[in-house]
Design an enzyme around this catalytic site. Structure first.
Site, mmCIF file in Angstrom:
data_model
loop_
_atom_site.group_PDB
_atom_site.id
_atom_site.type_symbol
_atom_site.label_atom_id
_atom_site.label_comp_id
_atom_site.label_asym_id
_atom_site.label_seq_id
_atom_site.Cartn_x
_atom_site.Cartn_y
_atom_site.Cartn_z
ATOM 1 N N ASP A 24 -22.509 2.556 -20.760
ATOM 2 C CA ASP A 24 -21.284 1.966 -20.199
ATOM 3 C C ASP A 24 -20.106 3.195 -19.626
ATOM 4 O O ASP A 24 -19.917 4.233 -20.580
ATOM 5 C CB ASP A 24 -20.474 0.842 -21.069
ATOM 6 C CG ASP A 24 -21.303 -0.392 -21.051
ATOM 7 O OD1 ASP A 24 -22.205 -0.487 -20.317
ATOM 8 O OD2 ASP A 24 -21.255 -1.036 -22.057
ATOM 9 N N GLU A 52 -27.681 1.204 -23.376
ATOM 10 C CA GLU A 52 -26.767 0.711 -24.301
ATOM 11 C C GLU A 52 -26.738 -0.731 -24.288
ATOM 12 O O GLU A 52 -26.429 -1.353 -23.478
ATOM 13 C CB GLU A 52 -25.415 1.305 -23.926
ATOM 14 C CG GLU A 52 -24.238 0.664 -24.873
ATOM 15 C CD GLU A 52 -22.971 1.379 -24.221
ATOM 16 O OE1 GLU A 52 -22.747 2.041 -23.414
ATOM 17 O OE2 GLU A 52 -21.939 0.908 -25.151
ATOM 18 N N ASP A 57 -16.851 3.935 -25.776
ATOM 19 C CA ASP A 57 -18.222 3.648 -26.610
ATOM 20 C C ASP A 57 -19.253 4.255 -25.924
ATOM 21 O O ASP A 57 -19.978 4.846 -26.273
ATOM 22 C CB ASP A 57 -18.415 2.215 -26.589
ATOM 23 C CG ASP A 57 -17.441 1.571 -27.706
ATOM 24 O OD1 ASP A 57 -16.924 2.474 -28.744
ATOM 25 O OD2 ASP A 57 -17.252 0.352 -28.005
ATOM 26 N N ASP A 89 -17.148 3.783 -20.643
ATOM 27 C CA ASP A 89 -16.065 3.406 -21.383
ATOM 28 C C ASP A 89 -16.198 4.356 -22.440
ATOM 29 O O ASP A 89 -17.162 5.217 -22.722
ATOM 30 C CB ASP A 89 -15.953 2.223 -21.710
ATOM 31 C CG ASP A 89 -17.133 1.617 -22.524
ATOM 32 O OD1 ASP A 89 -17.915 2.368 -22.947
ATOM 33 O OD2 ASP A 89 -17.113 0.254 -22.591
#
Ligand code: 0RA
Length: 644
Positions: free
Chosen positions: A504, A431, A508, A506
């Site tokens: 990541d 990402e 997203d 998180d």
């Protein structure tokens, strides 16, 4: 074949020795009987018991099954069948119910005529559940009396006795999984209720009720689908726009194989076919699916020809075209199923392919002849899929010709590895460009390739193939992997045997991971089946004091490492760094925490994970805002836990 008569006592002695040996074997190697001693194995105990009640229902003697999850995580399964026989078995010298609960594979022993089709994933019978339970009590209402007997870890603690009167008939089994065996003891409402719903769809007409007593107030759900597979397909299409009002349904028995199919087209672009053999989900497909697909493609092509629908185009429909927007449930019943594949969920019986092909061809063409309106809707859908595919193919060819290369060029963003042995090679899908940069510097370039992905990739769940192929990120992934997609997929062309998704920790990151899994599930499911897709596990924290440092992958580890460093004397404070994204790690840290095969953990993705991802994705992207809100809320909580 009657055995030579023996005295009851002698017979009993011999019997009890085999019993002990059998159940001991189960306790020694539980995985052999129920797959695992984790969450899946735990839930299999319930399925095993419920399957016996389903068999009783399929034999026509039971129409109601109830499951209770009690506060102590014990389970009760009760049915209104004939009750397990309580009389002494003529050759075994024990009550039938005792045999059922203490002898491995006792299931069919005292009911030879019964056609056992369910019988759990491994068809092992309730004696396995008994062996793996700290406590089990069976209650049988039969012949006007209530009978009961109890066991501890498979050993009889209370012999069969009559405890009262019984106006009706039925069997009730209460059991508590043994903590000496299972690493997880808590039942999941979601897992159990979804499986029971599925069983109710697959066996229309049986009422299945689940009650969870663990909360403040009991949670109850009742599943009852008179329409069986037809209602199953309507349920699957409940958020979609169907192209014809009612699912097409047919069932037939040929050469001892029961074939039951329901299907309905909707206006989306994916195929959602679910296949089952003897009530067991066959995620990896197999001969029944192959037979079904061959029949569908041929029948629809025949109808197209008859109607001259592709007269102006000089091509025929591919399998993918015939399945665009298809929602289908296929359930076959086979006497001796052979399960193959990575997860033993692929039907291997060769004879089933031709049987399903013949049944589906016959019934589907008759149905389409008799229902021209439905036929027209299906043809229109398939023809438009074929034209879109043809347009996409021409566009691809144009690109190839322009670049002057026969084979697709590897994407410019790909930092490839130097080894040319796919079995050793790994592709990291990373990402963001910044993490991609760190990964490129940190990797072992001999066998690790890096493909950075920018931002969100396309919503593949709601896009047609021409748009999917028009997306640059997706094209890069496809060409880097090398296998092609869908009907053109060739596993032997895979350039890497590990494709590792690295995002990541998180919201997203979770979203991108879900997107990628959905993409692989829809376009390259064989890559998942082959076990080539993985998820990287980057650390969440770095805990350090002086020169000593630890990487924590979850909250518990963070606490443990912090405590360990605080206990040590010496100067300096314990410093804590939380990684909000992969980009915050330097290349060396990224290598040693996440990419070094010697020290990293990577999770292999199963087809189940991918199915969950695509479901979640469908909900997130759908018209209904509620699931989206819930996802964000759930993940926001996750993030705030990490923020502590
Ligand atoms: C064999 C024979 C008969 C009943 C059953 C098995 C039976 C087993 C289970 C397990 C859970 N619920 C069940 N219900 C029934 C009956 C044979 C007869 O009555 O003639």
């Amino acid at each position: 074949m009657a055995k030579a008569p023996t005295t009851g006592a002698k017979e009993y002695g011999a019997q009890s020795i085999t019993v002990l040996k059998g159940l001991e074997a189960v306790r020694k190697r539980p995985g052999m009987y129920i797959g695992s001693t984790g969450e899946n194995g735990l839930h299999h105990l319930v399925y095993e018991v419920v399957d016996n009640s389903i068999d009783e229902a399929l034999a026509g003697h039971c129409d109601r099954i109830e499951v209770f999850i009690h506060r102590d995580n014990s389970i009760t399964v009760t049915d209104n069948g004939r009750g397990i026989p309580v009389d002494i078995h003529p050759t075994e010298g024990l009550p039938g119910v005792e045999l059922a609960l203490t002898v491995l594979h006792a299931g069919g022993k005292f009911d030879k005529d019964s056609y056992k089709v369910s019988g759990g994933l491994h068809g092992v019978g309730v004696s396995v559940v008994n062996a793996l339970s700290e406590q089990l009590t069976v209650t049988v209402d039969r012949a006007g009396a209530r009978h009961q007997m109890s066991f501890v870890r498979g050993h009889t603690t209370q012999k069969l006795s009559v405890i009262g009167m019984a106006p009706a008939t039925g069997t009730t089994i209460h059991f508590k999984p043994d903590p000496q065996i299972f690493s997880v003891l808590e039942f999941s409402w979601h897992t159990l209720s979804e499986r029971l719903r599925q069983l109710a769809f697959l066996n229309g007409g049986i009422r299945i009720i689940i009650t969870d007593e663990r909360g403040e107030t009991p949670k109850v759900e009742e599943f009852f689908y008179e329409g069986g597979l037809v209602e199953f397909v309507q349920y699957l299409n409940r958020t979609k726009k169907p192209l014809h009002p009612k699912p097409v349904h047919f069932s037939a028995t040929r050469d001892d194989v029961d074939v039951d199919v329901a299907l309905q087209y909707e206006d989306g672009y994916n195929e959602n076919t679910f296949t089952f053999v003897n009530n067991i989900s066959t995620h990896e497909g197999g001969t029944h699916l192959t037979g079904f697909r061959a029949a569908l493609t041929r029948t629809i092509n025949d109808v197209v020809k008859k109607n001259n629908a592709l007269k102006k185009d000089n091509f025929t429909l591919s399998g993918d075209d015939a399945r665009e927007g298809l929602t289908c449930v296929l359930h076959v019943k086979v006497r001796e199923p052979q399960f193959e594949g990575q997860t033993k969920t692929k039907l291997g019986n060769g004879e089933v392919e031709g049987i399903v092909r013949a049944v589906v061809s016959e019934h589907l063409s008759t149905f389409l002849d008799e229902n021209p309106g439905v036929a027209r809707a299906i043809i229109e859908k398939a023809v438009s899929a074929a034209r879109a595919r043809e347009a996409a193919r021409k566009a691809r060819e144009l690109v190839r010709k322009k670049s002057g290369l026969e084979n697709a060029v590897l994407p410019g963003k790909l930092a490839d590895c130097s080894s040319d042995d796919p079995a050793l090679n790994e592709l990291y899908l990373v990402e963001g460009d910044s993490a991609g940069g760190s990964a490129k510097q940190g990797r072992n370039r001999s066998f690790q390739a890096i493909l950075p992905l920018r931002g969100k990739i396309l919503n593949v769940e709601r896009a047609r193939i021409d748009r999917i192929l028009g997306n640059e990120e997706i094209r890069a992934i496809i060409t880097a992997i090398g296998t092609g997609i869908r009907d053109d997929f060739k596993i032997t062309e895979a350039r890497y045997h590990k494709v590792i998704i690295m995002t990541d920790a998180d919201v997203d990151g979770a979203h991108i991971r879900t997107l990628l899994l959905t993409f692989f599930f829809r376009q390259m499911p064989e890559l998942i089946e082959s076990g080539y897709i993985y998820i990287a596990q980057p650390p969440l924290y770095r805990v350090a004091k002086g020169k000593e440092e630890y990487y924590a992958y979850d909250e518990d580890e963070r606490k443990e490492f912090t405590a360990r460093l605080e206990e040590k004397g010496g100067r300096g404070n314990v410093s804590l760094q939380r990684y909000k994204g992969l980009g915050e790690m330097n290349p060396d840290q990224l290598w040693k925490t996440t990419m070094d095969p010697e020290t990293r953990t990577i999770l292999r993705v199963t087809l189940d994970d991918a199915v969950e991802a695509s479901k979640l994705f469908d909900e997130l992207m759908g018209d209904n805002v509620e699931p989206r809100r819930l996802f964000i809320e759930a993940n926001a909580k996750y993030v705030s836990v990490l923020d502590v």
